[in-house]
Design an enzyme around this catalytic site. Sequence first.
Site, PDB file in Angstrom:
ATOM      1  N   ARG A 257       1.588  -3.841   6.076  1.00 52.37           N
ATOM      2  CA  ARG A 257       2.211  -3.168   4.926  1.00 52.37           C
ATOM      3  C   ARG A 257       2.031  -3.976   3.652  1.00 52.37           C
ATOM      4  NH1 ARG A 257       8.112  -2.532   6.705  1.00 52.37           N
ATOM      5  NH2 ARG A 257       7.529  -4.501   7.638  1.00 52.37           N
TER       6      ARG A 257
ATOM      7  N   ASN B  54       6.321   1.416   8.322  1.00 50.85           N
ATOM      8  CA  ASN B  54       6.162   1.340   9.775  1.00 50.85           C
ATOM      9  C   ASN B  54       6.838   2.542  10.418  1.00 50.85           C
ATOM     10  OD1 ASN B  54       4.800  -1.109   9.820  1.00 50.85           O
ATOM     11  ND2 ASN B  54       6.608  -2.315  10.304  1.00 50.85           N
TER      12      ASN B  54
END
Length: 119
Positions: free
Chosen positions: A44, A62
């Site tokens: 990320r 996520n």
Amino acid sequence: MFLSELGMFLFLSVFLVLTVVMSGSKLASVDFEVFGNVQGVCFRMYTEDQGRSLGLSGWVKNTRQGTVIGQIQGHPDRVNDMKLWLKNVGSPSSRIDRTVFSNERDISKLEIHGFSTRY
């Protein structure tokens, strides 16, 4: 340090908007889901950094299924560059098995401003 990052973010945001307005070009938006070893490997963070470096807006998150999802918006060429990065590069410790793109469309203005991680 935070103020310099904020200043850079504002500069890039204004630059992107002015570039689009001045060029009269349309913008692109696409959703993505990345499968593989993409959680617990800073995926990320690297995605956010890559999106910002390309002058894109979007978000990344996520999932409970072990994938990473998100959306990117911006100049079509930059969106395509990000798609290639999401499909082939990722974070240094990640392993990308496949990336699925969906809801690809032209937009007249950004619907998301900045690039962030969602929780």
